[in-house]
Design a protein around this motif. Structure first.
Motif, PDB file in Angstrom:
ATOM      1  N   UNK A   1       0.842  -1.201   0.000  1.00 44.48           N
ATOM      2  CA  UNK A   1       0.000   0.000   0.000  1.00 44.48           C
ATOM      3  C   UNK A   1       0.876   1.249   0.000  1.00 44.48           C
ATOM      4  N   UNK A   2       1.883   1.259   0.873  1.00 43.51           N
ATOM      5  CA  UNK A   2       2.732   2.437   1.014  1.00 43.51           C
ATOM      6  C   UNK A   2       3.925   2.337   0.072  1.00 43.51           C
ATOM      7  N   UNK A   3       4.061   3.350  -0.767  1.00 39.76           N
ATOM      8  CA  UNK A   3       5.152   3.374  -1.746  1.00 39.76           C
ATOM      9  C   UNK A   3       5.935   4.690  -1.681  1.00 39.76           C
ATOM     10  N   UNK A   4       5.856   5.358  -0.554  1.00 36.27           N
ATOM     11  CA  UNK A   4       6.576   6.617  -0.434  1.00 36.27           C
ATOM     12  C   UNK A   4       8.079   6.357  -0.273  1.00 36.27           C
ATOM     13  N   UNK A   5       8.912   7.344  -0.574  1.00 33.17           N
ATOM     14  CA  UNK A   5      10.361   7.141  -0.498  1.00 33.17           C
ATOM     15  C   UNK A   5      10.816   6.701   0.892  1.00 33.17           C
TER      16      UNK A   5
ATOM     17  N   UNK B   1      -7.724   1.888   6.611  1.00 36.44           N
ATOM     18  CA  UNK B   1      -8.257   1.844   5.253  1.00 36.44           C
ATOM     19  C   UNK B   1      -7.124   2.044   4.251  1.00 36.44           C
ATOM     20  N   UNK B   2      -6.913   1.050   3.405  1.00 36.69           N
ATOM     21  CA  UNK B   2      -5.791   1.098   2.468  1.00 36.69           C
ATOM     22  C   UNK B   2      -6.023   2.086   1.322  1.00 36.69           C
ATOM     23  N   UNK B   3      -7.267   2.394   1.017  1.00 36.61           N
ATOM     24  CA  UNK B   3      -7.561   3.209  -0.157  1.00 36.61           C
ATOM     25  C   UNK B   3      -7.254   4.684   0.039  1.00 36.61           C
TER      26      UNK B   3
ATOM     27  N   UNK C   1      -0.586  12.735   0.172  1.00 36.71           N
ATOM     28  CA  UNK C   1      -0.557  11.896   1.369  1.00 36.71           C
ATOM     29  C   UNK C   1       0.360  10.710   1.090  1.00 36.71           C
ATOM     30  N   UNK C   2       1.241  10.351   2.027  1.00 38.79           N
ATOM     31  CA  UNK C   2       2.184   9.253   1.763  1.00 38.79           C
ATOM     32  C   UNK C   2       1.511   7.944   1.361  1.00 38.79           C
ATOM     33  N   UNK C   3       0.286   7.732   1.817  1.00 38.73           N
ATOM     34  CA  UNK C   3      -0.403   6.472   1.520  1.00 38.73           C
ATOM     35  C   UNK C   3      -0.801   6.374   0.044  1.00 38.73           C
ATOM     36  N   UNK C   4      -0.919   7.515  -0.633  1.00 37.35           N
ATOM     37  CA  UNK C   4      -1.262   7.521  -2.062  1.00 37.35           C
ATOM     38  C   UNK C   4      -0.204   8.319  -2.823  1.00 37.35           C
TER      39      UNK C   4
ATOM     40  N   UNK D   1      -1.487  10.509   9.237  1.00 38.67           N
ATOM     41  CA  UNK D   1      -2.076   9.324   9.845  1.00 38.67           C
ATOM     42  C   UNK D   1      -3.038   8.554   8.969  1.00 38.67           C
ATOM     43  N   UNK D   2      -3.762   7.640   9.636  1.00 36.13           N
ATOM     44  CA  UNK D   2      -4.637   6.674   8.983  1.00 36.13           C
ATOM     45  C   UNK D   2      -6.107   6.999   9.215  1.00 36.13           C
ATOM     46  N   UNK D   3      -6.941   6.388   8.388  1.00 39.50           N
ATOM     47  CA  UNK D   3      -8.367   6.274   8.690  1.00 39.50           C
ATOM     48  C   UNK D   3      -8.602   4.865   9.221  1.00 39.50           C
TER      49      UNK D   3
END
Length: 501
Positions: free
Chosen positions: A61-65, A157-159, A178-181, A358-360
Motif C-alpha cells: 500500500x505504502x510506496x513513499x520514499x 483503510x488502504x484506499x 498523502x504518503x499512503x497515495x 495518519x490513517x483512517x
C-alpha cells in the motif's frame, strides 16, 4: 520485490465454493495464518482473499520514499522464519521475506488477489458465513461460504489516508500528497517541501527526500519520541561470526530484544522521567547541545503513550544537522497560495506539501456484516482479549500490538485459532461465540483502549467504531505481549465465556 501478480490463477466462479476457513487479507497476519493452518491443522480447506494485486498489506500500500519498518524484523518477522538482515528493513526486503514464506510452504495456491469482499452474512440455521464480493480485474462477482472467518485485514483503510481539512486548502497552488497515495511521478528534486506530521512516516520521508530537495521542513503540531541508533544488532552479528545456525540466532536475538523491550516498557511506567531523559539524550547526541530539543523533540506526554519510532543510524537528525532539513513546531492557521500560514504568524512557502497525518481506522475491512439478517454494529459488542466479540459467531480478528511488533500477536492468535478449531471438532460443534458469563453481568464496560495508557490519533478518532472492553483482563486487548505470550496458550476453551453449539 517478487513477481506475485501470477501467484494465484484467476478462478472462474460458476457456483458457490465452500471452505472450512476463510482468511481475509494477505498481509503479514494473513500469510502467517495460512502457514499455521497448513502446519497445525493439515487437511483444513481454506482460502485467503486479498483485495490488492499482491500479498504484503501495508508494504505494498505504502510506496513513499524510504518506506521501512519501525519495528525490528527479529520480532516483526515470524517466529518460524529466521530473519537474516538488518533489524530495520525496507518494504522491498519485507516483501521478499514474505514471498519466501509463501513459496517455501506452497501457500500461493490458497491466495486469491483482487478479490474485494462487500458483504459477510452469518446464518445460524446453516452455521456458516456467506461471503460476497467482486474481482477488481474482471468485475466478476463471487460467492463463497465458510465455516469460520479469520479477519487479518489490519486496522486502517488502504484506499486513503487521513488528511485534516484546513482552511484555504483550495487556495494552495502547489501539490498536496498523502504518503499512503504517493504518486509514482512526483518530482521533488530541487523543490521546497513541507512534511506535516511527527510520527514514523514523517521521520522516514524527510531523510529519504532531503538530499534531493532544495529544502524540506518537518512541520509538527507537537513532538514525538524517537530512538536513534545503529541499524544493526551486535548480538546477531557476533553469533554469525561464531557460525551459529540462523534458526538459533533468530530465537536468541528475538528473546533478547523482547526482554529488553519488556524492561523498557516497565521503566516507562515506573520511572518515566528517567526514560524521557535517556530518549532525549539520544537525539541530543546527533543534534548537539545547542539545538532546541525542548521545543522540537520533547513531547508533553510520558514515553509509550504513543508509539516510539526507531530512527536507523539517526538519519532524520543527520539531515537536520546538515541543514538539508529543519523542524518547525507550530499549528497551521490556514493554507495560502504559496504554502502555509501558522498560528504564530509565520509563513512557510512550499512547492509540495506532504500530509503525513495518519490513517483512517478501518473496522473489519469496511465489509457489511449481518448476523441472522440483522446488520452488525461492531461498537455494540464486547471484545474477548481483543480477538473475539460477543454476538459474532465463528470469527476471530487479528489486532496486533502497539508497544511490540504486530506479528507477535498474529502468531499468538494463530495458535489460538488452531486450538479453537480443534476444540470445535472434538465437541462436534459447528458454532462458537463468546458471551459474558454470569459473573460478568455487573462488569463495567469501557472504551476499546485506555487513553491514559495509549492514545494515538487514529484510535481516538475511531474509538466510537470499536467494541467495548470490560474491566476484567480477559475482556480487553491489554497490549501486554509479555503476559499474553503465557496466557494465550493456557486459555481454557471450556470456560463459560465460550458458547458452543
Amino acid at each position: 520485490m517478487p513477481d506475485t501478480l501470477t501467484a494465484s490463477k484467476p478462478v472462474a466462479q460458476t457456483t458457490t465454493e465452500h471452505f472450512d476457513v476463510l482468511i481475509v487479507g494477505a498481509g503479514i497476519s494473513g500469510v502467517g495464518g495460512a502457514y499455521h493452518l497448513t502446519k497445525q491443522l493439515p487437511g483444513t480447506s481454506f482460502v485467503v482473499l486479498e483485495s490488492q494485486q499482491s500479498f504484503g498489506g501495508t508494504w505494498i500500500t505504502h510506496r513513499y520514499p524510504g518506506i521501512r519498518s519501525d519495528s525490528d524484523l527479529y520480532t516483526f518477522g515470524y517466529r518460524f522464519k529466521p530473519w537474516k538482515g538488518a533489524p530495520i528493513a525496507s518494504a522491498e526486503e519485507i516483501l521478499t521475506y514474505m514471498g519466501e514464506v509463501i513459496d517455501e510452504n506452497d501457500l500461493a495456491r490458497h491466495i486469491r488477489y483482487r478479490h474485494v469482499i462487500t458483504s459477510a452474512r452469518w446464518s445460524s440455521a446453516d452455521n456458516r458465513w456467506t461471503i460476497e464480493g467482486k474481482r477488481t480485474d474482471t468485475g466478476e462477482s463471487f460467492h463463497i461460504t465458510a465455516n469460520f472467518l479469520w479477519m487479518c485485514q489490519g486496522y486502517y483503510r488502504h484506499s486513503e489516508g487521513y488528511t485534516p481539512e484546513w482552511p484555504g486548502m483550495a487556495d494552495y497552488k502547489g501539490c498536496v500528497v498523502h504518503p499512503q497515495t504517493w504518486p509514482t511521478d512526483l518530482d521533488y528534486r530541487g523543490k521546497k517541501v513541507i512534511v506535516i506530521g511527527s510520527g514514523a512516516t514523517a521521520a522516514t520521508v524527510v531523510p529519504a527526500i532531503a538530499n534531493d530537495c532544495e529544502h524540506v521542513t518537518l512541520l509538527q503540531r507537537s513532538p514525538t519520541y524517537f530512538i536513534p541508533a545503529r541499524n544493526a544488532n551486535d548480538l546477531a552479528d557476533t553469533l554469525r561470526q561464531l557460525e551459529i545456525d540462523e534458526s538459533w540466532i533468530h530465537e536468541i536475538v528475538r528473546r533478547k530484544i523482547l526482554h529488553d523491550q519488556a524492561v523498557f516498557t516497565r521503566r516507562s511506567f515506573e520511572e518515566p522521567e528517567k526514560v524521557k531523559d535517556e530518549l532525549l539524550a539520544g537525539v541530543r547526541a546527533y543534534l548537539g547541545p545547542d539545538y532546541d530539543i525542548a521545543t522540537h523533540f520533547t513531547p508533553n506526554y510520558r514515553p509509550w503513550r504513543q508509539r516510539i519510532a526507531f530512527v536507523p543510524n539517526g538519519d532524520l537528525f543527520q539531515g537536520i544537522r546538515a541543514g538539508k532539513a529543519s523542524v518547525v513546531t507550530d499549528e497551521i492557521d490556514r493554507f495560502t497560495e504559496k504554502g502555509l500560514k501558522l498560528k504564530s504568524g509565520r509563513e512557510l512557502e512550499a512547492d509540495i506539501i506532504i500530509t503525513a497525518t495518519g490513517f483512517n481506522l478501518n473496522i473489519l475491512g469496511d465489509i457489511a456484516f449481518e448476523i441472522d439478517g440483522k446488520p452488525l454494529n461492531f461498537a455494540d459488542t464486547v471484545t474477548y482479549r481483543g480477538m473475539m466479540f460477543t454476538g459474532i459467531p465463528n470469527m476471530v480478528w487479528v489486532f496486533g500490538y502497539f508497544r511490540a511488533s504486530w506479528t507477535l500477536r498474529a502468531d499468538l492468535v494463530a495458535d489460538f485459532v488452531c486450538r479453537l478449531l480443534t476444540q470445535m471438532k472434538a465437541k462436534q460443534a459447528r458454532k462458537v461465540e463468546v458471551a459474558l458469563r454470569p459473573e460478568d453481568k455487573d462488569m463495567k464496560l469501557l472504551p476499546w483502549i485506555d487513553t491514559e495508557n495509549f492514545n494515538p490519533g487514529y484510535i481516538l478518532r475511531g474509538m466510537h467504531l470499536l467494541p467495548k472492553r470490560g474491566e476484567k483482563r480477559e475482556w480487553q486487548h491489554t497490549q501486554d505481549y509479555w503476559n499474553e505470550k503465557k496466557e494465550f496458550p493456557t486459555i481454557d476453551l471450556d470456560d463459560k465465556a465460550f458458547v458452543y453449539a
